[in-house]
Each structure stands twice: as structure tokens, then as C-alpha cells.
Design a protein around this motif. Structure first.
Motif, PDB file in Angstrom:
ATOM      1  N   PRO A 146     104.350   6.551  30.655  1.00 33.69           N
ATOM      2  CA  PRO A 146     102.978   6.040  30.821  1.00 33.69           C
ATOM      3  C   PRO A 146     101.884   7.105  30.710  1.00 33.69           C
ATOM      4  N   LYS A 147     102.081   8.273  31.322  1.00 34.11           N
ATOM      5  CA  LYS A 147     101.041   9.296  31.283  1.00 34.11           C
ATOM      6  C   LYS A 147     100.804   9.796  29.857  1.00 34.11           C
ATOM      7  N   THR A 148     101.885  10.035  29.137  1.00 40.20           N
ATOM      8  CA  THR A 148     101.756  10.464  27.743  1.00 40.20           C
ATOM      9  C   THR A 148     101.145   9.363  26.899  1.00 40.20           C
ATOM     10  N   ARG A 149     101.539   8.131  27.187  1.00 43.15           N
ATOM     11  CA  ARG A 149     101.002   6.973  26.460  1.00 43.15           C
ATOM     12  C   ARG A 149      99.494   6.888  26.623  1.00 43.15           C
ATOM     13  N   ASP A 150      99.011   7.131  27.833  1.00 40.82           N
ATOM     14  CA  ASP A 150      97.562   7.092  28.084  1.00 40.82           C
ATOM     15  C   ASP A 150      96.832   8.141  27.258  1.00 40.82           C
ATOM     16  N   ILE A 151      97.429   9.322  27.146  1.00 42.67           N
ATOM     17  CA  ILE A 151      96.811  10.393  26.359  1.00 42.67           C
ATOM     18  C   ILE A 151      96.758   9.998  24.884  1.00 42.67           C
ATOM     19  N   LEU A 152      97.866   9.475  24.380  1.00 44.77           N
ATOM     20  CA  LEU A 152      97.919   9.080  22.974  1.00 44.77           C
ATOM     21  C   LEU A 152      96.921   7.963  22.682  1.00 44.77           C
ATOM     22  N   TRP A 153      96.785   7.033  23.609  1.00 50.36           N
ATOM     23  CA  TRP A 153      95.839   5.938  23.396  1.00 50.36           C
ATOM     24  C   TRP A 153      94.409   6.452  23.318  1.00 50.36           C
ATOM     25  N   GLN A 154      94.093   7.431  24.155  1.00 51.07           N
ATOM     26  CA  GLN A 154      92.745   8.010  24.132  1.00 51.07           C
ATOM     27  C   GLN A 154      92.480   8.777  22.841  1.00 51.07           C
ATOM     28  N   LEU A 155      93.530   9.264  22.211  1.00 50.50           N
ATOM     29  CA  LEU A 155      93.374  10.009  20.964  1.00 50.50           C
ATOM     30  C   LEU A 155      93.187   9.100  19.748  1.00 50.50           C
ATOM     31  N   LEU A 156      93.490   7.812  19.917  1.00 53.84           N
ATOM     32  CA  LEU A 156      93.310   6.864  18.824  1.00 53.84           C
ATOM     33  C   LEU A 156      91.846   6.460  18.705  1.00 53.84           C
ATOM     34  N   ASP A 157      91.349   6.359  17.475  1.00 48.62           N
ATOM     35  CA  ASP A 157      90.000   5.838  17.259  1.00 48.62           C
ATOM     36  C   ASP A 157      89.945   4.385  17.711  1.00 48.62           C
ATOM     37  N   SER A 158      88.819   3.994  18.268  1.00 46.65           N
ATOM     38  CA  SER A 158      88.687   2.635  18.801  1.00 46.65           C
ATOM     39  C   SER A 158      88.846   1.563  17.726  1.00 46.65           C
ATOM     40  N   ASP A 159      88.477   1.894  16.478  1.00 43.11           N
ATOM     41  CA  ASP A 159      88.601   0.878  15.428  1.00 43.11           C
ATOM     42  C   ASP A 159      90.050   0.667  14.980  1.00 43.11           C
ATOM     43  N   TYR A 160      90.979   1.441  15.545  1.00 42.38           N
ATOM     44  CA  TYR A 160      92.407   1.285  15.269  1.00 42.38           C
ATOM     45  C   TYR A 160      93.110   0.557  16.415  1.00 42.38           C
ATOM     46  N   HIS A 161      92.408   0.376  17.539  1.00 41.84           N
ATOM     47  CA  HIS A 161      93.019  -0.203  18.732  1.00 41.84           C
ATOM     48  C   HIS A 161      93.558  -1.605  18.486  1.00 41.84           C
ATOM     49  N   GLY A 162      92.766  -2.444  17.824  1.00 40.10           N
ATOM     50  CA  GLY A 162      93.180  -3.825  17.612  1.00 40.10           C
ATOM     51  C   GLY A 162      94.467  -3.928  16.814  1.00 40.10           C
ATOM     52  N   ASP A 163      94.587  -3.142  15.741  1.00 45.09           N
ATOM     53  CA  ASP A 163      95.785  -3.178  14.901  1.00 45.09           C
ATOM     54  C   ASP A 163      97.029  -2.789  15.698  1.00 45.09           C
ATOM     55  N   VAL A 164      96.875  -1.790  16.566  1.00 46.00           N
ATOM     56  CA  VAL A 164      98.018  -1.321  17.346  1.00 46.00           C
ATOM     57  C   VAL A 164      98.364  -2.313  18.453  1.00 46.00           C
ATOM     58  N   LEU A 165      97.356  -2.883  19.105  1.00 47.51           N
ATOM     59  CA  LEU A 165      97.614  -3.861  20.164  1.00 47.51           C
ATOM     60  C   LEU A 165      98.430  -5.038  19.645  1.00 47.51           C
ATOM     61  N   GLU A 166      98.160  -5.460  18.415  1.00 52.09           N
ATOM     62  CA  GLU A 166      98.913  -6.574  17.823  1.00 52.09           C
ATOM     63  C   GLU A 166     100.404  -6.281  17.747  1.00 52.09           C
ATOM     64  N   GLU A 167     100.762  -5.007  17.592  1.00 50.19           N
ATOM     65  CA  GLU A 167     102.156  -4.635  17.358  1.00 50.19           C
ATOM     66  C   GLU A 167     102.921  -4.291  18.636  1.00 50.19           C
ATOM     67  N   LEU A 168     102.208  -4.137  19.740  1.00 50.42           N
ATOM     68  CA  LEU A 168     102.841  -3.689  20.975  1.00 50.42           C
ATOM     69  C   LEU A 168     103.606  -4.805  21.680  1.00 50.42           C
ATOM     70  N   SER A 169     104.608  -4.421  22.440  1.00 58.87           N
ATOM     71  CA  SER A 169     105.292  -5.379  23.297  1.00 58.87           C
ATOM     72  C   SER A 169     104.336  -5.855  24.383  1.00 58.87           C
ATOM     73  N   GLU A 170     104.602  -7.011  24.946  1.00 55.28           N
ATOM     74  CA  GLU A 170     103.703  -7.604  25.928  1.00 55.28           C
ATOM     75  C   GLU A 170     103.485  -6.677  27.126  1.00 55.28           C
ATOM     76  N   GLU A 171     104.550  -6.087  27.636  1.00 55.28           N
ATOM     77  CA  GLU A 171     104.443  -5.245  28.832  1.00 55.28           C
ATOM     78  C   GLU A 171     103.560  -4.027  28.584  1.00 55.28           C
ATOM     79  N   VAL A 172     103.809  -3.332  27.491  1.00 49.39           N
ATOM     80  CA  VAL A 172     103.033  -2.129  27.185  1.00 49.39           C
ATOM     81  C   VAL A 172     101.582  -2.497  26.859  1.00 49.39           C
ATOM     82  N   ARG A 173     101.401  -3.554  26.093  1.00 46.90           N
ATOM     83  CA  ARG A 173     100.046  -3.999  25.724  1.00 46.90           C
ATOM     84  C   ARG A 173      99.232  -4.354  26.963  1.00 46.90           C
TER      85      ARG A 173
END
Length: 264
Positions: free
Chosen positions: A50-77
Motif C-alpha cells: 500500500p505505501k509504495t502504491r500510494d507513491i506510484l499513484w501520486q507519480l501518475l499524471d491525473s489525466d491517466y488516472h481514469g484509464d488506470v482505475l478502469e483496469e484495477l481490481s475492486e479492492e485496490v481501486r
């Protein structure tokens, strides 16, 4: 086989990312993430603590968030969304197809869901609430509303000029649906027929009348059976009065089959 290859590829990327994070090379990590397709980024996020995941998410541009959220498992999303501000979530969701939007929203805790709905503009909130009202495992829940409709008395040339001005078609568009002024479904026109018809004829002259349609409350397993039986690529969805409300495409059905296989 394909899943194994994807997992191995994501594992090699994850190793590279972990090494770069340990060395403080955040620019390199951003580059890796933004050069990878959304499905690979999702797999990487799911494979990290989780801690590493939070860092990686912050490094993603916001305009890429939607595309990635679509692909994530329900729990992680859900875990990621719960840490985001409602306005930021709305921005990430605004370009999602209706079926992906509803799938994302329906799995959220009610408190988080209500905060997000309140932050949406009127049009997006109506779209989300309407789709959520159909209930899970129904045609209405998995359909998209990004459907181009035609009027029967319009010339093919006018339609083609409109499409050229529009530029982009909704994903997986193989058929246009013909409706009257009350949005009652009266016909369909395959894209290939529209492109090869004489420009002066009307839509009514080239359309197929009384197309097969799926009712909005049909269970999704029945939808999948119909697609498999008739080799459909897409199908219109209608309400109880036969008004066109959306469409279902083959990729939506593949998702249903995959989920059923995972649960069986």
C-alpha cells in the motif's frame, strides 16, 4: 498463456520501478509508468504494498488516472479512491464509458459514493444515478450510452458529412441505430452499408427494420448467451416502451464471461 506473459512483463517492470524508487529516481519511475499501458500500470499497482502504491499513484499524471482505475481490481481501486478528494475522483471518472463508470461507483462504500455524486455536474450525476438504478447483473448496468442515432428521413450524404465533422466514433461502433423523434427504436444500419450506399438515398431506404434489441432489465448472463448464439458485435438496449437507451458491445460481454468464469 497471455496472462502469464503479462504477469512476467509486469514483474520485470516492478523490479525496475522498485530499484528506481530505492535510488530516489522518481523521474525515471514516472517515465516507466507513463510509457506502460494502463493495464500494466494496474497490475504493477496491485503487486505493490500500500505505501509504495500510494507513491506510484501520486507519480501518475491525473489525466491517466481514469484509464488506470478502469483496469484495477475492486479492492485496490476502492482503496485508492477512498484517499482521493471527491472532486479529483470526478475528474478521473468524467471520460469513462457509462458501464465502466457504474462498475467503479457501485463497488464504493455508500458514504464515498454520495460524496462523489454530489461533486458531479448535473449531467454526469444523472447519467450515473440512472445507470445505477438498473441494478447489477442487468443489461442496463453494463450498457453504454454513447450511441450515435439516426433519423429515417435524413439523406446518407448528410449523415456522412456529420460523421466527418464529428471525427471520432464511439468505441466498437459497427452499427448505427435509427429512432423517431421520441427515441423509439425503428431500425439499424451497419456502418459498412452506410459507407457504401448512394449519398442521395435516405436512412429509411437502407436501414434494417425492427432490429433485435435487448431489454434494459435483461440479466447479463442472458445477454452473453444472445451474443454468443448470434455472433453479435453490438446490440441496442431499449426500455419497456422500446425507447433506445444505450448499447452493449462485445467487449462488455467478454467481461461478463470472464467474471462468471472467475466465480465458478
Amino acid at each position: 498463456m497471455a496472462d502469464t506473459i503479462a504477469a512476467k512483463f509486469a514483474e520485470s517492470q516492478l523490479t525496475e520501478i522498485t530499484d528506481a524508487l530505492s535510488s530516489g529516481k522518481f523521474v525515471s519511475v514516472r517515465k516507466i509508468l507513463h510509457e506502460a499501458p494502463a493495464c500494466d500500470v494496474a497490475l504493477i499497482l496491485e503487486s505493490t504494498p500500500p505505501k509504495t502504491r500510494d507513491i506510484l499513484w501520486q507519480l501518475l499524471d491525473s489525466d491517466y488516472h481514469g484509464d488506470v482505475l478502469e483496469e484495477l481490481s475492486e479492492e485496490v481501486r476502492n482503496g485508492i479512491i477512498s484517499k482521493m478528494l471527491p472532486d479529483t475522483v470526478v475528474e478521473a471518472l468524467e471520460d469513462m464509458d457509462t458501464d465502466d463508470l457504474v462498475e467503479t461507483l457501485s463497488s464504493l462504500p455508500d458514504e464515498v459514493l454520495q460524496d462523489i455524486l454530489v461533486s458531479m455536474d448535473v449531467q454526469d450525476r444523472y447519467r450515473a444515478e440512472k445507470a445505477l438504478s438498473y441494478g447489477e447483473e442487468t443489461a442496463g448496468f453494463i450498457m453504454n450510452t454513447d450511441t450515435i442515432t439516426l433519423r429515417p428521413d435524413v439523406a446518407v450524404d448528410v449523415i456522412l458529412r456529420y460523421l466527418r465533422l464529428k471525427g471520432d466514433l464511439p468505441e466498437n461502433t459497427d452499427t448505427f441505430y435509427v429512432v423517431n423523434r421520441s427515441d423509439y427504436l425503428i431500425g439499424s444500419v451497419p456502418v459498412t452499408r452506410l459507407l457504401t450506399s448512394h449519398p442521395n438515398v435516405t436512412v429509411a431506404e437502407v436501414m434494417d427494420e425492427e432490429p433485435d434489441a435487448i431489454t434494459v432489465d435483461m440479466p447479463d448472463d442472458q445477454v452473453a448467451s444472445l451474443f454468443e448464439r448470434y455472433n453479435w458485435l453490438s446490440a441496442p438496449v431499449v426500455d419497456e416502451d422500446y425507447h433506445l437507451v444505450g448499447r452493449i458491445t462485445i467487449d462488455d460481454v467478454v467481461d461478463i464471461i470472464r467474471e462468471d468464469a472467475e466465480h465458478s
